[in-house]
Design a protein around this motif. Structure first.
Motif, PDB file in Angstrom:
ATOM      1  N   THR A  71     -63.723 -18.088   6.982  1.00 36.85           N
ATOM      2  CA  THR A  71     -62.931 -16.929   7.390  1.00 36.85           C
ATOM      3  C   THR A  71     -61.464 -17.296   7.251  1.00 36.85           C
ATOM      4  O   THR A  71     -60.988 -18.183   7.971  1.00 36.85           O
ATOM      5  N   PRO A  72     -60.720 -16.671   6.349  1.00 35.72           N
ATOM      6  CA  PRO A  72     -59.336 -17.081   6.065  1.00 35.72           C
ATOM      7  C   PRO A  72     -58.348 -16.663   7.155  1.00 35.72           C
ATOM      8  O   PRO A  72     -57.423 -15.883   6.934  1.00 35.72           O
ATOM      9  N   VAL A  73     -58.560 -17.217   8.357  1.00 31.80           N
ATOM     10  CA  VAL A  73     -57.716 -16.917   9.514  1.00 31.80           C
ATOM     11  C   VAL A  73     -57.450 -18.222  10.253  1.00 31.80           C
ATOM     12  O   VAL A  73     -58.361 -19.015  10.480  1.00 31.80           O
ATOM     13  N   PHE A  74     -56.184 -18.453  10.639  1.00 27.26           N
ATOM     14  CA  PHE A  74     -55.839 -19.622  11.448  1.00 27.26           C
ATOM     15  C   PHE A  74     -54.980 -19.181  12.618  1.00 27.26           C
ATOM     16  O   PHE A  74     -53.850 -18.732  12.438  1.00 27.26           O
ATOM     17  N   ASP A  75     -55.541 -19.297  13.826  1.00 27.79           N
ATOM     18  CA  ASP A  75     -54.828 -19.027  15.063  1.00 27.79           C
ATOM     19  C   ASP A  75     -54.548 -20.370  15.716  1.00 27.79           C
ATOM     20  O   ASP A  75     -55.485 -21.087  16.089  1.00 27.79           O
ATOM     21  N   ILE A  76     -53.284 -20.717  15.862  1.00 23.92           N
ATOM     22  CA  ILE A  76     -52.929 -22.058  16.316  1.00 23.92           C
ATOM     23  C   ILE A  76     -53.502 -22.387  17.694  1.00 23.92           C
ATOM     24  O   ILE A  76     -53.802 -23.544  17.995  1.00 23.92           O
ATOM     25  N   ARG A  77     -53.702 -21.361  18.525  1.00 28.59           N
ATOM     26  CA  ARG A  77     -54.278 -21.578  19.850  1.00 28.59           C
ATOM     27  C   ARG A  77     -55.805 -21.564  19.840  1.00 28.59           C
ATOM     28  O   ARG A  77     -56.439 -22.339  20.565  1.00 28.59           O
ATOM     29  N   ARG A  78     -56.393 -20.704  19.039  1.00 31.17           N
ATOM     30  CA  ARG A  78     -57.813 -20.399  19.190  1.00 31.17           C
ATOM     31  C   ARG A  78     -58.720 -20.940  18.090  1.00 31.17           C
ATOM     32  O   ARG A  78     -59.935 -21.025  18.281  1.00 31.17           O
ATOM     33  N   THR A  79     -58.183 -21.274  16.942  1.00 27.74           N
ATOM     34  CA  THR A  79     -59.019 -21.809  15.872  1.00 27.74           C
ATOM     35  C   THR A  79     -59.273 -23.284  16.159  1.00 27.74           C
ATOM     36  O   THR A  79     -58.405 -24.128  15.954  1.00 27.74           O
ATOM     37  N   MET A  80     -60.477 -23.565  16.661  1.00 31.91           N
ATOM     38  CA  MET A  80     -60.789 -24.922  17.088  1.00 31.91           C
ATOM     39  C   MET A  80     -61.129 -25.819  15.893  1.00 31.91           C
ATOM     40  O   MET A  80     -61.676 -25.364  14.885  1.00 31.91           O
ATOM     41  N   ILE A 179     -54.944 -19.975  -5.381  1.00 29.06           N
ATOM     42  CA  ILE A 179     -54.208 -19.734  -4.135  1.00 29.06           C
ATOM     43  C   ILE A 179     -55.125 -19.021  -3.152  1.00 29.06           C
ATOM     44  O   ILE A 179     -55.776 -18.019  -3.491  1.00 29.06           O
ATOM     45  N   VAL A 180     -55.174 -19.523  -1.931  1.00 28.98           N
ATOM     46  CA  VAL A 180     -55.997 -18.926  -0.885  1.00 28.98           C
ATOM     47  C   VAL A 180     -55.072 -18.327   0.174  1.00 28.98           C
ATOM     48  O   VAL A 180     -54.349 -19.064   0.856  1.00 28.98           O
ATOM     49  N   PRO A 181     -55.052 -16.984   0.334  1.00 26.93           N
ATOM     50  CA  PRO A 181     -54.221 -16.375   1.386  1.00 26.93           C
ATOM     51  C   PRO A 181     -54.921 -16.488   2.738  1.00 26.93           C
ATOM     52  O   PRO A 181     -56.094 -16.139   2.878  1.00 26.93           O
ATOM     53  N   ILE A 182     -54.209 -16.990   3.747  1.00 31.17           N
ATOM     54  CA  ILE A 182     -54.780 -17.194   5.075  1.00 31.17           C
ATOM     55  C   ILE A 182     -53.860 -16.549   6.108  1.00 31.17           C
ATOM     56  O   ILE A 182     -52.655 -16.802   6.138  1.00 31.17           O
ATOM     57  N   THR A 183     -54.426 -15.714   6.963  1.00 30.42           N
ATOM     58  CA  THR A 183     -53.662 -15.052   8.012  1.00 30.42           C
ATOM     59  C   THR A 183     -53.434 -16.013   9.171  1.00 30.42           C
ATOM     60  O   THR A 183     -54.372 -16.584   9.712  1.00 30.42           O
ATOM     61  N   VAL A 184     -52.162 -16.197   9.537  1.00 32.08           N
ATOM     62  CA  VAL A 184     -51.760 -17.185  10.537  1.00 32.08           C
ATOM     63  C   VAL A 184     -51.222 -16.493  11.787  1.00 32.08           C
ATOM     64  O   VAL A 184     -50.479 -15.510  11.687  1.00 32.08           O
ATOM     65  N   THR A 185     -51.599 -17.007  12.968  1.00 35.26           N
ATOM     66  CA  THR A 185     -51.022 -16.557  14.230  1.00 35.26           C
ATOM     67  C   THR A 185     -50.424 -17.754  14.948  1.00 35.26           C
ATOM     68  O   THR A 185     -51.110 -18.751  15.187  1.00 35.26           O
ATOM     69  N   ASP A 186     -49.136 -17.664  15.291  1.00 33.77           N
ATOM     70  CA  ASP A 186     -48.412 -18.757  15.926  1.00 33.77           C
ATOM     71  C   ASP A 186     -48.567 -18.677  17.453  1.00 33.77           C
ATOM     72  O   ASP A 186     -49.157 -17.737  17.996  1.00 33.77           O
TER      73      ASP A 186
END
Length: 255
Positions: A71-80, A179-186
């Motif tokens: 899943t191309p999503v990275f949440d700095i707090r929640r992506t373990m 290139i892999v687009p990944i949605t980031v949450t800081d």
């Protein structure tokens, strides 16, 4: 039963000093029975490591390469992290530190190969990961192990877990066009799309072939931390060994 104090003594006996830049890959179960009367085994180990580099910097890998592949999503707090218990606890510690305004513990914002940094200059050190476009660029936390004479500690794991070798590979091999687009949450909730380039290089399964040369060149020290077999590796010497061996006897590239 192992305690924070006994584990710290084992770590120092390997040659870790208070001013070191140290990254640690662990298999917690291999360490053995830890006194968990006050805190979890992972916290005990992390605190032991922190005490050993009290004037330096500790990096705990918090990789999410499997997560973002699915899943191309990275949440700095929640992506373990997908690499074990100690990294997950380190991320939780970083979350608490950021919420408390403590600048000495923070997770780097790297979508696939983040680290949790502990130390006085933790926030400054991890900034390169925020702009990195590959998994282990020389401008990021792994590349800085070379520039700052860092050390790599492997606890209960073998050389296949030495992520620093991927940083060496990025110097030797070209980045792919993929290139892999990944949605980031800081931490503050802000969101954007990060474009990460896929990289190529030998698979980590081949890293054990460097062991003999690392030993011959004085790049590795062996010992025990608790019950775990431990290897302490000099990053600069490791870079030289890997670069030389890839030049004279390159491994097939793993895209």
């Amino acid at each position: 039963m192992h305690t924070e104090q006994s584990l710290a003594a084992d770590i120092r006996a390997l040659g870790v000093t208070s001013t070191d830049l140290l990254t640690v890959h662990t298999a917690l179960k291999k360490v053995g029975t830890i006194d968990t009367s006050q805190k979890s085994g992972a916290e005990v180990l992390i605190d032991a490591l922190r005490s050993c580099v009290s004037e330096g910097l500790l990096l705990i890998p918090a990789h999410t390469f499997r997560n973002v592949r699915e899943t191309p999503v990275f949440d700095i707090r929640r992506t373990m992290p997908c690499i074990g218990a100690v990294p997950c606890v380190a991320v939780e510690m970083a979350n608490r530190a950021v919420d408390a305004g403590d600048p000495t513990c923070v997770r780097s914002l790297h979508v696939s190969h983040s680290v949790v940094a502990f130390g006085a200059r933790a926030q400054e050190f991890v900034q390169g990961d925020r702009i990195g476009r590959t998994r282990t660029p020389m401008t990021g936390s792994y590349g800085k192990l070379y520039y700052e004479n860092g050390k790599i500690l492997l606890l209960g794991v073998d050389l296949t877990c030495n992520t620093f070798i991927h940083a060496v590979d990025e110097v030797l091999y070209s980045v792919t066009d993929e290139i892999v687009p990944i949605t980031v949450t800081d931490y503050d909730g802000s969101t954007w799309v990060h474009a990460q380039h896929a990289t190529s290089g030998p698979a980590s399964a081949s890293f054990e072939r460097y062991r003999g040369a690392l030993e011959k060149n004085g790049a590795v020290t062996y010992g025990k931390v608790g019950d775990a077999d431990a290897m302490l590796i000099d990053a600069r010497k490791c870079f030289s060994v890997v670069a030389y061996m890839q030049t004279v006897m390159p491994e097939p590239i793993d895209p």
